[in-house]
Scaffold this active site. Structure first.
Site, PDB file in Angstrom:
ATOM      1  N   GLU A 189      60.256  40.575 -62.102  1.00  0.00           N
ATOM      2  CA  GLU A 189      61.417  39.744 -62.462  1.00  0.00           C
ATOM      3  C   GLU A 189      60.955  38.474 -63.149  1.00  0.00           C
ATOM      4  OE1 GLU A 189      64.158  38.821 -59.303  1.00  0.00           O
ATOM      5  OE2 GLU A 189      64.301  40.907 -58.646  1.00  0.00           O
ATOM      6  N   GLU A 244      61.497  41.782 -52.137  1.00  0.00           N
ATOM      7  CA  GLU A 244      61.101  40.422 -51.704  1.00  0.00           C
ATOM      8  C   GLU A 244      61.130  40.302 -50.175  1.00  0.00           C
ATOM      9  OE1 GLU A 244      63.263  37.344 -53.740  1.00  0.00           O
ATOM     10  OE2 GLU A 244      62.420  37.881 -55.683  1.00  0.00           O
TER      11      GLU A 244
END
Ligand SMILES: *[C@@H]1O[C@H](CO)[C@@H](O)[C@H](O)[C@H]1NC(C)=O
Ligand SMILES: *[C@@H]1O[C@H](CO)[C@@H](O)[C@H](O)[C@H]1NC(C)=O
Ligand SMILES: *[C@@H]1O[C@H](CO)[C@@H](O)[C@H](O)[C@H]1NC(C)=O
Ligand SMILES: *[C@@H]1O[C@H](CO)[C@@H](O)[C@H](O)[C@H]1NC(C)=O
Ligand SMILES: *[C@@H]1O[C@H](CO)[C@@H](O)[C@H](O)[C@H]1NC(C)=O
Ligand SMILES: *[C@@H]1O[C@H](CO)[C@@H](O)[C@H](O)[C@H]1NC(C)=O
Ligand SMILES: *[C@@H]1O[C@H](CO)[C@@H](O)[C@H](O)[C@H]1NC(C)=O
Ligand SMILES: *[C@@H]1O[C@H](CO)[C@@H](O)[C@H](O)[C@H]1NC(C)=O
Ligand SMILES: *[C@@H]1O[C@H](CO)[C@@H](O)[C@H](O)[C@H]1NC(C)=O
Ligand SMILES: *[C@@H]1O[C@H](CO)[C@@H](O)[C@H](O)[C@H]1NC(C)=O
Ligand SMILES: *[C@@H]1O[C@H](CO)[C@@H](O)[C@H](O)[C@H]1NC(C)=O
Ligand SMILES: *[C@@H]1O[C@H](CO)[C@@H](O)[C@H](O)[C@H]1NC(C)=O
Length: 729
Positions: A258, A187
């Site tokens: 995710e 991320e």
């Protein structure tokens, strides 16, 4: 008898051979991809994956956890790699016990599943310092996660170490192993802008460095829309079917790394509950919209043992996942997803080979179809209306679509699954107190002393930053000073500001108060009326961190600890300002330094008999007791609802921090049950040690067993009778 032994050897060899053959068969050749999916063994694949983090459980739990994931229709186990556990000192590695990454990957392989290895090595993951070993902070000139030579050196060094370790064990699919996918960084786009051009060049460097390691399997960067080729950009979140902008090249597949089954929980907050229906809806939507890989984060969350959780994060991790903290099925989530997976697998050939198309069926209704020249046809009928059924016409048939649901038709005619129709019964936890610690005779205590300025050896003429001072060897840092009381000061008030998490104040060794912050604010302040002695006075302040931060740019230069200490007087012009003053420091508690939670160190301090009247509700007391293991194999947890805040050790191993006194807005502790893995226990004479920081009553601690109600349903099965793991399909 000799023939029998020989025969057993032969059988044993056959079994080994079968297992080896099976493992060898699951993945040979390099893994590639196209715009539709990953390609393994020359085959496109739709894959369901579940995150299970090896250090958040125990090696004894790995096999049953993976078996339950497999039984739930999961084909891939995804894990981060935890740098701070593996390289506690530069160049010194640890892959033992719960840190045995190779053993974990081999267990996945033995059960015929694939693995996705998210090396990071920055992982965030609500893990202390986002997975960075703290020594990285002290590398001269370092700027984490940027185009910075010292950082890049250590990042490349560790990434290479892990890739080489996997290669040396033959664990990449390109070598016949189970690893089909790896991740570099994590991320990063969230922080990239803070680094300017150095952020952009770092992304290019990280991708190139990873690709050059030649794993023979693809790399992903999650939440990184500009992931450089051939690295695949992937989505994280709860609704990637709606939020994902898609792969950044038509030649890359749509992957969801995710899919949050719940959310991490922090002290002072309630658990996040995500329904089985909502999980199934968004997973089905992602598949309908060309997705081909969904990873549930977490499938099993587990336990943040020791001091491994990041700032304010509770010890239990994603207890609301399809497998709960103890590895028990959480129903109906586990069963409903299992049925979704079976429905998708039923039609995966057409999904992968067919031509996708989509059209409207009504104002809030759509159809997504996949059709093959040979006649195969799969449809997803979506009703986005939250409240009302919708009757739609599809291929000359009428269908009633339940509110907010997706119906799956593997032949474009028959609905075999609807995301809102949960056929699995919910289950319930049954918690039984097996052992009470309710007798004063079974406890002993040791009172931690409050150090004064004269007791400290580390001095500085300013307030020191906490992490740089403790080097994260303890949550605790004592700040002490002494001063001559020489001004007139009526109704003195001690006023401190802290950028850590908890503060305790003592004047002349007497407790005057404590305070804490929370996950959503940067710091906190504390004001306490105090009494000063004539002449010399001692102030001792204890600053506490409940985990290091795990995210954000410039993690290496964060400030924690006190940033202002003053005594205010009613006389406005009078003030003691200790912000720049002669301070003395002590890192950690005495009991920590002596490791009095270990059997062999118990005698280094003098324990005294416990008496409730004197001891209950006192701050900074160590308590110890011994107990026998409860019978059976149900998971075990300590119920600490009568305690305040601290840490617990069983036979010298920390089962994590507890913080029961910090209540949620509903007036309840965030966590009262603390998992004691069976493998931490002996049959008898188990040593239990707690350090209590706020005050609590140990006589009400119980040791509980946890089970879930059995299910009267098709999903009712015992894991002891699991069939021999088959090759994944
Ligand atoms: C896998 O890729 C590597 C380099 O990327 C190559 O050397 C090797 O021949 C490939 N293996 C197979 C089985 O294609
Ligand atoms: C990593 O760094 C150490 C020195 O700290 C060195 O001995 C080792 O060779 C390096 N490994 C790699 C793969 O660069
Ligand atoms: C799915 O893929 C097809 C073919 O590449 C494309 O036309 C379509 O827009 C995609 N659907 C979605 C929802 O992205
Ligand atoms: C697949 O779906 C068909 C209906 O289209 C059904 O008859 C069959 O039993 C399903 N198979 C599995 C394995 O679910
Ligand atoms: C079909 O999918 C495309 C791509 O996501 C989207 O732009 C379009 O609005 C969809 N059409 C309908 C009728 O839902
Ligand atoms: C939707 O239809 C089902 C039957 O298909 C029915 O049981 C249910 O009550 C309906 N729900 C609403 C909100 O109308
Ligand atoms: C639907 O009905 C029409 C008219 O009877 C027919 O032409 C068409 O082929 C039918 N479509 C399907 C998918 O059965
Ligand atoms: C960290 O502590 C060391 C001494 O251990 C000191 O030299 C250094 O300046 C400190 N760094 C920061 C950022 O405070
Ligand atoms: C009064 O006490 C303060 C703080 O201890 C000290 O800095 C100052 O020098 C003292 N002044 C006198 C006159 O003693
Ligand atoms: C966090 O602390 C702030 C400031 O004290 C307070 O306003 C807020 O309500 C607290 N939030 C929680 C969840 O405790
Ligand atoms: C106390 O001292 C600090 C550092 O010298 C200064 O920044 C702060 O403003 C002072 N506080 C007051 C109330 O004067
Ligand atoms: C400990 O503190 C709690 C809450 O402040 C109080 O209810 C309890 O009576 C106290 N126990 C003892 C033994 O003082």
């Amino acid at each position: 008898m000799e023939w029998l032994q020989r025969w057993m050897v032969v059988v044993h060899c056959l079994v080994v051979l079968l297992i080896l053959t099976e493992n060898w068969v699951i993945a040979t050749g390099n893994v590639t991809y196209d715009g539709r999916s990953l390609i393994i063994d020359g085959q496109r694949r739709i894959l369901f994956s579940g995150s299970i983090h090896y250090p958040r459980s125990t090696p004894q739990m790995w096999s049953p956890l993976i078996a339950k994931a497999k039984e739930g229709g999961v084909n891939v186990i995804q894990t981060y790699v935890f740098w701070n556990l593996h390289e506690p000192k530069p160049g010194q590695y640890d892959f033992s016990g719960r840190y045995d990454l190779v053993k974990f990957i081999k267990e996945i392989q033995a059960q015929g599943l694939y693995a996705c290895l998210r090396i990071g090595p920055f992982i965030e993951s609500e893990w202390n310092y986002g997975g960075f070993p703290f020594w990285l902070h002290d590398v001269p000139g370092i700027i984490f996660r940027s185009d910075n030579e010292p950082f890049k050196f250590y990042m490349q060094n560790f990434t290479t170490k892990i890739v080489n370790l996997m290669k040396s064990e033959g664990l990449y699919a390109s070598q016949g192993g189970p690893i089909i996918l790896s991740q570099i960084e994590n991320e990063y786009q969230n922080v990239e802008a803070a680094f300017g051009e150095k952020g952009r060049s770092y992304v290019r460097w990280a991708a190139k460095m990873a690709v050059e390691l030649q794993t023979g399997v693809p790399w992903v960067m999650c939440k990184q829309t500009d992931a450089p080729d051939p690295v695949i950009n992937t989505c994280n979140g709860m609704r990637c079917g709606e939020t994902f902008g898609g792969p950044n090249s038509p030649n890359k597949p749509s992957l969801w790394t995710e899919d949050w089954t719940s959310f991490y929980q922090v002290y002072g907050e309630e658990p996040y509950l995500r329904s089985a229906e909502d999980l199934a809806f968004h997973a089905a939507l992602f598949i309908a919209r060309n997705g081909s890989y969904i990873n549930y984060y977490m499938y099993h969350g587990g336990t943040n043992f020791g001091r491994t959780s990041s700032a304010y994060v509770i010890t239990g991790y994603y207890d609301q996942g399809p497998l709960d903290e103890y590895g028990l099925l959480r129903q109906p989530k586990w069963g409903h997803l299992k049925q979704l997976h079976a429905a998708i697998k039923n039609c995966s050939k057409t999904l992968l080979e067919g031509v996708p198309s989509n059209f409207s069926l009504g104002q809030l209704q759509q159809a997504y179809t996949f059709t093959e020249a040979g006649g195969g046809c799969v449809a997803f009928l979506i009703n986005n209306d939250q409240r009302k059924n919708a009757t739609v016409q599809f291929q000359n048939q009428s269908f009633v679509l339940l509110p907010k649901s997706i119906s799956i038709l593997p032949d474009c005619q028959n609905v075999i699954f609807n995301t809102a129709k949960v056929k699995t019964k919910p289950n319930k936890r049954i918690i039984k107190a097996k052992l009470k610690f309710d007798s004063e005779d079974i406890w002993e205590e040791f009172k931690e002393a409050t150090p004064n300025f004269d007791d400290t050896s580390l001095k500085s003429n300013r307030l020191l930053e906490q992490m740089n001072t403790t080097k994260d060897e303890s949550d605790y840092l004592w700040y002490t000073l002494r001063f001559q009381h020489n001004i007139s000061c009526t109704e003195p008030v001690l006023a401190v500001k802290s950028l850590a998490h908890v503060a305790h104040a003592f004047i002349n060794s007497k407790f005057v108060g404590n305070a804490h912050g929370n996950h959503s604010v940067k710091g906190f302040s504390m004001e306490n009326p105090i009494t000063l002695d004539e002449g010399m006075n001692n102030i001792s302040l204890l600053s506490v961190m409940v985990g290091l931060p795990d995210s954000g740019a410039f993690l290496e230069s964060r400030y924690a600890g006190f940033n202002s200490v003053e005594i205010h007087c009613t006389e406005k012009e009078n003030l003691y300002n200790f912000t720049k003053y002669a301070w003395g420091y002590q890192v950690g508690l005495l009991g920590e330094k002596l490791q009095i939670y270990k059997e062999e160190n118990l005698a280094t301090v003098e324990w005294s008999k416990f008496k409730l009247g004197d001891s209950s509700n006192q701050t900074f007391i160590w308590y110890k007791s011994v107990f026998d293991e409860p019978g059976g194999d149900d998971p075990v947890a300590l119920n600490l609802s009568s305690m305040g805040k601290g840490e617990t050790w069983i036979n010298g191993q920390s089962i994590g921090r507890y913080w029961v006194s910090f209540h949620t807005p509903k007036g309840k502790p965030s966590q009262t049950l603390y998992h004691v893995p069976r493998s931490f226990l002996k049959k008898s004479e188990n040593l239990l040690v707690l350090v209590e920081e706020i005050g609590g009553n140990p006589l009400q601690i119980t040791l509980d067993t946890i089970r879930v109600t059995s299910l009267q349903h098709e999903d009712d099965f015992s894991f002891h009778q699991l069939p021999v793991p088959q090759q994944s399909t």
